[in-house]
Every structure is written in C-alpha cells, then in structure tokens.
Design a protein around this motif. Structure first.
Motif, short mmCIF file in Angstrom:
data_model
loop_
_atom_site.label_atom_id
_atom_site.label_comp_id
_atom_site.label_asym_id
_atom_site.label_seq_id
_atom_site.Cartn_x
_atom_site.Cartn_y
_atom_site.Cartn_z
N ILE A 9 -14.69 -5.55 5.91
CA ILE A 9 -13.52 -6.25 5.83
C ILE A 9 -12.25 -4.95 6.67
O ILE A 9 -12.40 -4.37 5.95
CB ILE A 9 -12.80 -6.71 5.07
CG1 ILE A 9 -13.57 -8.56 4.05
CG2 ILE A 9 -11.31 -7.91 5.18
CD1 ILE A 9 -13.08 -8.77 3.29
N GLN A 10 -11.40 -5.12 8.06
CA GLN A 10 -10.49 -4.52 8.02
C GLN A 10 -9.94 -4.83 8.21
O GLN A 10 -8.87 -5.72 9.44
CB GLN A 10 -10.70 -2.83 9.28
CG GLN A 10 -10.34 -2.19 9.11
CD GLN A 10 -9.79 -1.01 8.26
OE1 GLN A 10 -11.27 -0.72 6.89
NE2 GLN A 10 -8.77 -1.15 7.64
N LEU A 11 -8.56 -5.06 7.86
CA LEU A 11 -6.79 -5.71 8.20
C LEU A 11 -6.39 -4.77 8.15
O LEU A 11 -6.08 -3.21 7.58
CB LEU A 11 -6.55 -6.06 7.06
CG LEU A 11 -6.80 -8.19 7.04
CD1 LEU A 11 -8.00 -8.24 6.85
CD2 LEU A 11 -6.04 -8.44 6.16
N GLU A 12 -5.03 -4.68 9.73
CA GLU A 12 -4.81 -3.50 10.43
C GLU A 12 -3.27 -3.96 10.29
O GLU A 12 -3.13 -4.80 11.50
CB GLU A 12 -4.92 -2.38 11.02
CG GLU A 12 -6.27 -2.48 10.93
CD GLU A 12 -7.00 -1.63 12.12
OE1 GLU A 12 -7.22 -0.26 12.47
OE2 GLU A 12 -7.78 -2.02 13.30
N GLY A 13 -1.99 -3.87 10.02
CA GLY A 13 -0.83 -3.59 10.50
C GLY A 13 -1.02 -5.41 10.19
O GLY A 13 0.08 -5.97 11.10
N VAL A 14 -1.11 -6.48 8.87
CA VAL A 14 -1.59 -8.36 8.77
C VAL A 14 0.09 -8.42 8.86
O VAL A 14 -0.20 -8.46 7.28
CB VAL A 14 -3.32 -8.05 9.07
CG1 VAL A 14 -3.10 -10.22 9.18
CG2 VAL A 14 -3.87 -7.87 9.33
N ALA A 15 0.16 -9.95 9.34
CA ALA A 15 1.31 -10.18 8.73
C ALA A 15 1.37 -11.96 9.71
O ALA A 15 0.31 -11.86 10.42
CB ALA A 15 2.81 -9.73 9.59
N LYS A 16 1.55 -13.01 8.39
CA LYS A 16 1.52 -13.75 8.82
C LYS A 16 3.16 -14.64 8.31
O LYS A 16 3.24 -14.62 7.46
CB LYS A 16 0.56 -14.95 8.10
CG LYS A 16 0.54 -16.37 8.07
CD LYS A 16 0.01 -16.21 9.68
CE LYS A 16 0.14 -17.86 9.82
NZ LYS A 16 -0.06 -18.01 11.83
N ARG A 17 3.52 -14.82 9.73
CA ARG A 17 4.42 -15.83 9.72
C ARG A 17 4.34 -17.90 9.83
O ARG A 17 3.79 -17.30 11.02
CB ARG A 17 5.93 -14.97 10.32
CG ARG A 17 6.73 -13.92 9.70
CD ARG A 17 7.48 -13.73 10.70
NE ARG A 17 8.20 -12.60 10.19
CZ ARG A 17 7.70 -11.22 10.87
NH1 ARG A 17 6.41 -11.51 10.50
NH2 ARG A 17 8.46 -9.88 9.92
N TYR A 18 4.35 -18.04 8.44
CA TYR A 18 4.73 -19.40 8.54
C TYR A 18 6.27 -20.76 9.53
O TYR A 18 6.19 -21.23 10.27
CB TYR A 18 4.48 -20.76 8.23
CG TYR A 18 3.21 -20.35 7.61
CD1 TYR A 18 1.78 -20.93 8.00
CD2 TYR A 18 2.55 -19.21 6.17
CE1 TYR A 18 0.31 -20.67 8.00
CE2 TYR A 18 0.99 -19.08 5.80
CZ TYR A 18 0.20 -19.27 6.49
OH TYR A 18 -0.94 -19.14 5.63
N ASP A 19 7.21 -19.55 9.00
CA ASP A 19 8.60 -19.94 10.29
C ASP A 19 8.65 -18.17 10.60
O ASP A 19 9.41 -17.86 9.37
CB ASP A 19 9.09 -20.22 8.41
CG ASP A 19 10.53 -20.46 8.74
OD1 ASP A 19 11.85 -20.05 10.38
OD2 ASP A 19 11.69 -20.67 8.07
N SER A 20 9.19 -19.08 12.49
CA SER A 20 9.68 -17.76 12.30
C SER A 20 10.85 -16.86 12.26
O SER A 20 10.96 -16.10 12.27
CB SER A 20 9.30 -18.30 14.39
OG SER A 20 10.92 -18.64 14.15
N ALA A 21 11.42 -17.83 11.44
CA ALA A 21 13.26 -16.95 10.58
C ALA A 21 12.81 -16.60 8.80
O ALA A 21 13.72 -16.13 9.11
CB ALA A 21 14.07 -18.34 11.16
N GLY A 22 11.93 -16.46 8.96
CA GLY A 22 11.66 -16.21 7.35
C GLY A 22 10.38 -15.21 6.92
O GLY A 22 10.06 -14.49 8.06
N ALA A 23 10.73 -15.37 6.05
CA ALA A 23 10.19 -13.52 5.83
C ALA A 23 8.65 -14.30 5.57
O ALA A 23 8.06 -14.61 5.68
CB ALA A 23 10.28 -13.15 4.03
N PRO A 24 8.08 -13.11 6.19
CA PRO A 24 6.30 -13.68 6.09
C PRO A 24 5.66 -14.06 4.60
O PRO A 24 6.30 -13.32 3.60
CB PRO A 24 5.80 -12.06 6.35
CG PRO A 24 6.93 -10.85 7.21
CD PRO A 24 7.94 -12.00 6.18
N ALA A 25 5.12 -14.73 4.72
CA ALA A 25 3.77 -15.26 3.68
C ALA A 25 2.62 -14.34 3.38
O ALA A 25 2.04 -13.74 2.27
CB ALA A 25 3.21 -16.90 4.22
N LEU A 26 2.08 -12.95 4.01
CA LEU A 26 1.94 -12.29 4.40
C LEU A 26 1.91 -10.84 4.50
O LEU A 26 2.46 -11.21 6.12
CB LEU A 26 0.28 -12.64 4.26
CG LEU A 26 -0.77 -11.61 3.34
CD1 LEU A 26 -0.78 -11.39 1.96
CD2 LEU A 26 -1.60 -11.98 4.59
#
Length: 230
Positions: A5-22
């Motif tokens: 596994i390699q994650l590079e700069g990974v972010a996940k937002r479910y709400d474009s206006a909110g903080a990332p969930a991850l």
C-alpha cells in the motif's frame, strides 16, 4: 522495501465545503507488514479502509495497492482488481446463508474464472488450515460467531490476495471467539500475510499487528513505527 500500500497526499471529502473526512495523508505499508488502524468513531478509519479497497475514491492524491494505481480505474476494473488482489473480512461476516461453508469459500475463486475443481481444492486446503473442514457441508447460520468468522477469513484468502483487510473482525464476537480470531490473524501475519485491520480492540491490535496508527479527525496522530525510529 516493497510496499503493498502506498498513499501519497490522499484526502477524502464528502462535503466540498467541509473539512476532509481523511487526510491529507501519506502512508506506506510494506509487504508482510501487519498494520492496526485505531481511533475514535468518525476519525476516518473506515474511509481509509474503503480507499485502500477501491470501494471509494480519493478527492485528491494517489492510492497504489499491489503496484496498481486505483483512482483512475473504472468500476469493473476495480471489482476485478479487488477479486484478484484484496481479501476482505467484515464485522458481521457477510456470508451467504443459502450456500454451504465450502461454497461460500469457493465463490470468489469461481468469480475470477478458476475452475470449480481448483476452487474446491483451494477451499479444502483453507478449511484444513483454519480447522473448519468438519463444517464444509454446513450452512453459516448453524455455526458459532467464531466459526463464521473463520469461514469469512477462508473466503477472503481463497484467491491468495496480496492484502487482507479486516474491519472490526472481533466486533460481533464474544470474548472466547474474539480470542480465537485474534490468534488466527496473528498466525496469518506470522505466515507472511500483509494485513490491515481497523479495530477498537486494543488487545487485537497488540496481538496481530507490529505497527499501529491512530487517527484523530482524519489525521495521523500516532504511528508506532515512526516513533520507534526516533
């Protein structure tokens, strides 16, 4: 070092206006490593697991698993990739109640095009390894929780995945069955299986994983490997 596994700069937002969930998050998991992911509810643990499994797509960054970049794959290609390279174990087993134990284990192999004969031979091998061969013709509803989780692990391993993901694998079990599953996962790790498990069970994390990361509000708060290197 080979990374499964390699994650590079990974972010996940479910709400474009909110903080990332991850994230944003950088993370590498080496071949043969066992990683426990802990943190409070809503900290991003399940989001991380879903991104690694290709069940969700990152808002930004790159997710590479078993040498394959996932974020650019279509749904059919992702499904094929998961069947071939990722085994998944869930809190509530997700077995098919109208199939026998043997047929539940064989099903993922048959979905990849393995002949029924070879799938049956692999299932028999795993049932013997996991000590559930006496239940081969039984239906999941007649088994204990610990036995059903062993069937679920066998099903996850039938295609010899590069990566085994476990989401709260002891969460629905009593203490005795939970100990049984802890020992099973620890044995698999000692045998070289790369493992990522999400858990609230600190005893499970200690028993099965040589490394633990702790997430808080989507961010990496603790990485025991990084701390050990200081």
């Amino acid at each position: 070092m080979t990374h499964v596994i390699q994650l590079e700069g990974v972010a996940k937002r479910y709400d474009s206006a909110g903080a990332p969930a991850l994230g944003p998050l950088d993370l590498g998991v080496a071949q043969g490593e066992a990683l426990a992911v802990t943190g409070p509810s809503g900290s991003g643990k399940s989001t991380l697991l879903n991104l690694v499994a290709g069940l969700d797509r990152p808002t930004e960054g790159a997710v590479t698993v078993a040498g394959q970049r996932l974020e650019g794959l279509g749904e059919h290609a992702l499904a094929r990739f998961r069947r071939q390279h990722v085994g998944m174990v869930f809190q509530f087993f997700n077995l098919l109640d109208d199939l026998t134990v043997a047929d539940n284990i064989q099903l993922p192999a048959q979905l990849t095009g393995t002949t029924r004969r070879r799938a049956a031979a692999r299932a028999e091998e795993l049932m013997e390894l996991l000590r559930i061969q006496k239940h081969a013709r039984a239906y999941p509803g007649r088994l204990s929780g610990g036995e059903r989780q062993r069937v679920a692990v066998a099903r996850a391993l039938v295609n010899r995945p590069a990566l085994l993901l476990a989401d709260e694998p002891t969460g629905a079990l009593d203490s005795a069955s939970g100990q049984d599953v802890r020992e099973l996962l620890a044995d698999l790790h000692r045998g070289g299986q790369t493992l990522v498990l999400v858990t609230h069970d600190l005893a499970l994390a200690r028993a099965c994983a040589g490394r633990t990361i702790h997430l808080v509000d989507g961010h990496l708060a603790v990485d025991t490997r990084a701390e050990a290197a200081r």
